[in-house]
Design an enzyme around this catalytic site. Sequence first.
Site, short mmCIF file in Angstrom:
data_model
loop_
_atom_site.label_atom_id
_atom_site.label_comp_id
_atom_site.label_asym_id
_atom_site.label_seq_id
_atom_site.Cartn_x
_atom_site.Cartn_y
_atom_site.Cartn_z
N ARG A 22 141.67 -23.69 120.95
CA ARG A 22 143.12 -23.84 120.92
C ARG A 22 143.83 -22.60 120.38
O ARG A 22 144.89 -22.70 119.76
CB ARG A 22 143.54 -25.07 120.09
CG ARG A 22 143.03 -26.38 120.67
CD ARG A 22 143.56 -26.61 122.06
NE ARG A 22 143.31 -27.96 122.50
CZ ARG A 22 144.19 -28.94 122.40
NH1 ARG A 22 145.37 -28.73 121.90
NH2 ARG A 22 143.88 -30.13 122.84
N ASP A 49 144.55 -27.47 130.63
CA ASP A 49 144.23 -28.66 129.84
C ASP A 49 143.03 -29.35 130.48
O ASP A 49 142.76 -29.14 131.67
CB ASP A 49 145.42 -29.62 129.75
CG ASP A 49 145.18 -30.67 128.68
OD1 ASP A 49 145.23 -30.34 127.49
OD2 ASP A 49 144.88 -31.84 129.04
N ARG A 89 157.18 -22.00 125.75
CA ARG A 89 157.21 -23.46 125.89
C ARG A 89 158.62 -24.04 125.77
O ARG A 89 158.87 -25.16 126.21
CB ARG A 89 156.30 -24.10 124.83
CG ARG A 89 154.90 -24.37 125.28
CD ARG A 89 154.78 -25.51 126.28
NE ARG A 89 154.59 -26.80 125.63
CZ ARG A 89 155.37 -27.85 125.79
NH1 ARG A 89 156.42 -27.77 126.56
NH2 ARG A 89 155.11 -28.98 125.19
N TYR A 112 140.28 -41.05 128.35
CA TYR A 112 141.73 -40.97 128.62
C TYR A 112 142.11 -41.86 129.79
O TYR A 112 143.14 -42.54 129.77
CB TYR A 112 142.16 -39.53 128.88
CG TYR A 112 142.29 -38.71 127.62
CD1 TYR A 112 143.34 -38.94 126.73
CD2 TYR A 112 141.37 -37.73 127.30
CE1 TYR A 112 143.46 -38.20 125.56
CE2 TYR A 112 141.49 -36.98 126.13
CZ TYR A 112 142.53 -37.23 125.27
OH TYR A 112 142.65 -36.51 124.12
N ARG A 132 149.92 -23.66 120.55
CA ARG A 132 149.87 -24.24 119.20
C ARG A 132 150.45 -23.38 118.11
O ARG A 132 151.53 -23.65 117.64
CB ARG A 132 148.42 -24.61 118.85
CG ARG A 132 147.99 -25.88 119.57
CD ARG A 132 147.13 -26.71 118.68
NE ARG A 132 147.04 -28.09 119.18
CZ ARG A 132 146.12 -28.94 118.82
NH1 ARG A 132 145.20 -28.60 117.95
NH2 ARG A 132 146.13 -30.16 119.27
O1 1CP Z 1 143.66 -22.07 123.51
C1 1CP Z 1 143.37 -23.12 124.08
O2 1CP Z 1 142.30 -23.67 123.87
C2 1CP Z 1 144.43 -23.65 124.99
C3 1CP Z 1 144.00 -24.34 126.20
C4 1CP Z 1 143.74 -25.82 126.01
C5 1CP Z 1 142.49 -26.43 125.90
C6 1CP Z 1 141.13 -25.76 125.82
C7 1CP Z 1 144.74 -26.85 126.00
C8 1CP Z 1 146.20 -26.69 126.10
N1 1CP Z 1 144.07 -28.05 125.97
C9 1CP Z 1 142.73 -27.83 125.88
C10 1CP Z 1 141.65 -28.80 125.88
C11 1CP Z 1 141.94 -30.21 125.52
N2 1CP Z 1 143.05 -30.97 125.83
C12 1CP Z 1 141.01 -31.03 124.84
C13 1CP Z 1 139.65 -30.59 124.42
C14 1CP Z 1 139.70 -29.77 123.20
C15 1CP Z 1 140.01 -30.54 121.94
O3 1CP Z 1 139.31 -31.50 121.64
O4 1CP Z 1 140.94 -30.10 121.24
C16 1CP Z 1 141.60 -32.29 124.71
C17 1CP Z 1 140.99 -33.50 124.03
C18 1CP Z 1 142.87 -32.25 125.33
C19 1CP Z 1 143.82 -33.36 125.51
C20 1CP Z 1 145.13 -32.99 124.92
N3 1CP Z 1 146.05 -32.22 125.56
C21 1CP Z 1 145.62 -33.29 123.64
C22 1CP Z 1 144.87 -34.09 122.59
C23 1CP Z 1 145.47 -35.45 122.43
C24 1CP Z 1 144.55 -36.40 121.68
O5 1CP Z 1 144.15 -37.40 122.28
O6 1CP Z 1 144.25 -36.11 120.50
C25 1CP Z 1 146.89 -32.70 123.53
C26 1CP Z 1 147.82 -32.76 122.37
C27 1CP Z 1 147.13 -32.02 124.75
C28 1CP Z 1 148.30 -31.18 125.10
C29 1CP Z 1 148.00 -29.74 125.02
N4 1CP Z 1 147.03 -29.08 125.76
C30 1CP Z 1 147.04 -27.73 125.47
C31 1CP Z 1 148.05 -27.54 124.48
C32 1CP Z 1 148.41 -26.19 123.89
C33 1CP Z 1 148.63 -28.80 124.20
C34 1CP Z 1 149.72 -29.18 123.21
C35 1CP Z 1 150.90 -28.36 123.06
C36 1CP Z 1 151.83 -28.14 124.20
O7 1CP Z 1 152.25 -29.09 124.88
O8 1CP Z 1 152.27 -26.97 124.31
#
Ligand code: 1CP
Length: 349
Positions: free
Chosen positions: A26, A75, A39, A152, A30
């Site tokens: 991440r 994602d 964003r 999911y 973030r």
């Molecule tokens: O630097 C990076 O890693 C950015 C790319 C990335 C990756 C590898 C994003 C962007 N998402 C992910 C993987 C991801 N997404 C995982 C696996 C990694 C982990 O466990 O952290 C998971 C479970 C998700 C699902 C997801 N997408 C969540 C988690 C929700 C939960 O159930 O806890 C969230 C909050 C998202 C939205 C998301 N995806 C990525 C970002 C930067 C964001 C949030 C912020 C935004 O909307 O800008």
Amino acid sequence: MTIDDSLFMRAARRQPVSRTPVWFMRQAGRVLPEYRAVRDSLTLIEITQRPEVCAEVTLQPVRRFGVDAAILFADIMHPLIGAGVALDIVDGVGPVIHQPVRAAADVERLRPLEPAADLPYVLESIRIIKRALANSIPLIGFAGAPYTLAAYLIEGKGTRDFARTKAFMYAEPALWHQLMERLTGMVIAYMRAQAAAGVDALQLFDSWVGSLSPRDYAAYVQPYARRIFDALASLGIPLIHFGVNTATLLAEMATDGASVIGIDWRIGLDDAWRVVGHDKAVQGNLDPCVLLAPEDVIDREVRDVLARAGGRPGHIFNLGHGLLPQTPVDAVSRVIETIHEYALVTIGE
Ligand code: 1CP
């Protein structure tokens, strides 16, 4: 210099390195103000659908922190989006599925993924990022693993106890296996397409697999993890297998075919590596919450992880899970500085 000579690729292949490579799960998005600025006017999915913007966001942490690998900004939901599953990524919540998978008809609706037709923008982003990185550092591609995607799809959103997911798995094992089959096919197609577009390594994120017992992992998930790594082996690139809360699953995961095992912070890196076996590389495993602590605590905890790696070739420094949104940018820099300063005593070849 080629990508194969980079610290990340050498460590992933357990070759000696002049210092431990580091990147952060991440790292894109973030914590960075420059990401938040992007964003402000685009959703996460819109960013990924604009390859130039996606490339910019992927490269932001590379420029700001000097990490040793880039990770594609996307994602884990992208293969599902590509295959036409209606979902939103909701701020503060994460993925929300419009019509959760509850019955056979829902499973049958999941069609195979054709990456070039369904997700051309992801592949175009990879090509742009690779051009921009030239031969400096590797680009990591990734996919969510079938269990985490299934969770999911079945729950409809994130969950703490995975009750619906496991109830489905126990009550409808045949349907569960059909769902996992379909997701496995999508993941393989997606990861192979990323490799063809140019990624240098691939990480399988089975973030939520730690909710299973070792016996259930073996029965309901492992055959699919093995099939995925088997299908990717001929690519000849590092394959990373990561999950959260996997201390009790590491021995099994280590046999699934990945060359690098991701470790979360609930187990010491030395203990984890012993379980995984020193014939595999490991990635991890600082607690992301340490980055919310004062600098002297950060220094101490980073050095503890490095000491547990013992200078053995095959350690990639990372967190035990993704960066938390409230992490100060300076704390990320501090971790990297501490790693750079650490005197690495390389043991053997
Ligand atoms: O630097 C990076 O890693 C950015 C790319 C990335 C990756 C590898 C994003 C962007 N998402 C992910 C993987 C991801 N997404 C995982 C696996 C990694 C982990 O466990 O952290 C998971 C479970 C998700 C699902 C997801 N997408 C969540 C988690 C929700 C939960 O159930 O806890 C969230 C909050 C998202 C939205 C998301 N995806 C990525 C970002 C930067 C964001 C949030 C912020 C935004 O909307 O800008």
